[in-house]
Design an enzyme around this catalytic site. Structure first.
Site, short mmCIF file in Angstrom:
data_model
loop_
_atom_site.label_atom_id
_atom_site.label_comp_id
_atom_site.label_asym_id
_atom_site.label_seq_id
_atom_site.Cartn_x
_atom_site.Cartn_y
_atom_site.Cartn_z
N GLN A 174 1.30 -24.29 -22.64
CA GLN A 174 2.19 -24.04 -22.33
C GLN A 174 2.77 -24.90 -20.49
OE1 GLN A 174 4.67 -20.92 -23.93
NE2 GLN A 174 4.79 -19.58 -22.01
N GLU A 217 11.66 -23.60 -17.35
CA GLU A 217 10.22 -22.83 -15.95
C GLU A 217 10.48 -23.22 -14.79
OE1 GLU A 217 6.78 -20.30 -16.50
OE2 GLU A 217 8.34 -19.15 -18.24
N ASP A 325 -1.29 -11.62 -22.19
CA ASP A 325 0.16 -12.08 -22.79
C ASP A 325 0.54 -11.69 -24.05
OD1 ASP A 325 3.02 -12.11 -22.18
OD2 ASP A 325 2.36 -14.19 -22.36
N LYS A 350 5.31 -8.42 -18.68
CA LYS A 350 7.03 -8.04 -18.70
C LYS A 350 7.48 -7.63 -18.67
CE LYS A 350 6.07 -13.14 -20.15
NZ LYS A 350 5.58 -13.62 -22.03
P1 PGA Z 1 8.16 -16.76 -22.60
O1 PGA Z 1 6.85 -17.78 -21.43
O2 PGA Z 1 8.61 -16.34 -21.33
O3 PGA Z 1 8.69 -17.87 -23.08
O4 PGA Z 1 7.28 -16.23 -23.00
C1 PGA Z 1 6.56 -17.20 -20.43
C2 PGA Z 1 4.67 -16.53 -21.05
O5 PGA Z 1 4.55 -16.77 -22.52
O6 PGA Z 1 4.17 -16.61 -19.76
ZN ZN Z 2 2.06 -16.58 -21.70
#
Ligand code: PGA
Ligand code: ZN
Length: 430
Positions: A174, A217, A325, A350
């Site tokens: 990602q 992002e 995460d 988060k």
């Molecule tokens: P997401 O990606 O906000 O789409 O979950 C951010 C991440 O995986 O750190």
């Molecule tokens: Zn992540």
């Protein structure tokens, strides 16, 4: 009079043009705190629920008017008259209103909007910057269990190349990110990062790849041949920026492996859909970590592959930050399990994965007590809200992960960090 007099929510739009919740918390006649809720794309299965309307006539079903109504009709009456500076009592009231495990009754987006806006209002009534207020909240949640803690600037972990669900599955991984480890301060670090980012765009273009189109992002989203090629480009960009890979600037990966795990194996589309076992996936990561200056690997394995995570941490965890995460989803229960099993040595934080500020702080405290580092992170769907910049500083997080250095929903947070840094420097503390 510093009690909450009114709470009002509305539907606004995020960086992907999707509706999200904005909440205003009033003290007297004035808005004392406002916050907007972010939204992920590569979400973890254990995350708190984001309530969406499902009415396909509006925003293809993505509207959040039910969450808005839950704030205005159900949450607001319960919080009027409360002290906005007492974050933990407020959050306890929110949790009592929706005791479901994933906050599915009122919606985590409704609950979080109120929790964050109340924190802003708390800072306003206490007449302190938000990061100081949050530092105080952290201490209040921790009681005496916390070593002395002062606000501190985090090290940015900044997206250079985007893949996976954030860029149309151009790559399996990602994010390839950079960390300006040798920069003396945030302003210098950001200057380095921007320099690397620009050099990277030029290098991609010179090699015939798209060096302008960006993912959700703000990282470049080229269709490269392999994940490894993305890392190679970033190393070359660091060099082209006259910086030393591994010394001045290190690399971080967010593999987001849950999204190419089919329940039995890891399927790498960029390698002709080859299927890797957990063990082979760890071998792959080990090879990359040995070959390149990679200091941090997030979600290197899938969210339920706990045995694999233990193995990964045993093999790479001594020298590399192993970040969970999707694995932890900022959830104290899941993090506790990870600490017991020694799966990972770091947690991504988060706020919308768990849904209230105090639960987020509880996760941070657990991490601190276990010697885990923590990375305060934005979501791929963001707004101009800058709360996480204050959260990272106020909780002395090791890192902040915001995305790249383009797109204003990202820059709003970097710019907030720059403001905080100059404030801390003026006070003589960094
Ligand atoms: P997401 O990606 O906000 O789409 O979950 C951010 C991440 O995986 O750190
Ligand atoms: Zn992540």
């Amino acid at each position: 009079m510093s009690d909450i007099s009114r709470i009002f929510a509305r539907e606004v739009l995020d960086s992907r043009g999707r509706p999200t919740v904005e909440v205003d918390v009033f003290v007297g006649d004035n808005v004392a705190g406002r916050a907007m809720v972010p939204s992920g794309a590569s979400t973890g299965a254990a995350e708190a629920l984001e309530l969406r309307d499902g009415d396909r006539q509006r925003y293809d079903g993505d509207g959040i008017l039910r969450a808005v109504a839950n704030v205005n009709d159900k949450i607001a009456p319960a919080l009027i008259g409360a002290d906005p500076a007492d974050q933990c009592s407020l959050d306890a009231k929110l949790l009592a209103l929706d005791p479901s495990p994933q906050k599915s009754e009122l919606g985590a987006n409704a609950i979080l909007g109120v929790s964050l806006a109340a924190a802003h209002a708390g800072a306003t009534v206490r007449r302190v910057p938000l990061y100081r207020h949050l530092c105080g909240c952290l201490k209040a949640v921790a009681g005496n269990s916390l070593a002395p803690l002062e606000p501190r600037m985090p090290l940015p972990m900044t997206n250079m190349i985007s893949g996976g669900l954030h860029a149309g599955r151009n790559l399996d991984f990602q994010d390839v990110l950079v960390m300006p480890v040798a920069a003396p301060d945030m302003r210098t670090g950001l200057e380095w990062i921007v320099r690397v980012y620009k050099r990277l765009g030029k290098l991609l273009e010179a090699a015939g790849y798209e060096g302008r189109l960006v993912g959700d992002e703000g990282g470049y989203g080229p269709r490269l041949k392999s994940n490894e090629q993305a890392i190679e480009f970033v190393v070359r960009a660091i060099e082209a920026a006259q910086l030393r890979p591994g010394q001045d600037v290190t690399i971080a990966l967010d593999v987001a492996a849950s999204h190419f795990y089919d329940g039995a194996s890891y399927r790498l589309a960029s390698e002709g859909n080859s299927r890797l076992s957990s063990h082979e996936m760890i071998d792959r990561l080990e090879r990359l970590v040995t070959k390149y200056p990679i200091a941090s690997v997030e979600d290197g394995l899938a969210e339920e592959d706990w045995n694999g995570w233990q193995d990964l941490t045993r093999r790479l965890g001594h020298g590399v930050q192993i970040v969970g995460d999707d694995l932890f989803t900022t959830n104290p229960e899941r993090l506790r399990r990870g600490i017991e099993l020694r799966a990972a040595n770091s947690v991504l934080v988060k706020v919308n994965q768990i849904g209230t500020l105090c639960e987020t702080l509880a996760t941070i405290i657990l991490a601190r007590e276990a010697g885990f580092s923590y990375v305060v992170s934005a979501r791929s769907g963001e707004t101009e809200d800058t709360t996480i910049a204050d959260l990272a500083v106020g909780t002395a997080a090791k890192h902040i992960k915001i995305g790249s250095v383009v797109r204003s929903e990202r820059l709003a947070k970097y710019n907030r960090l720059l403001r905080i840094e100059s404030e801390l420097l003026t006070c003589g503390r960094t």
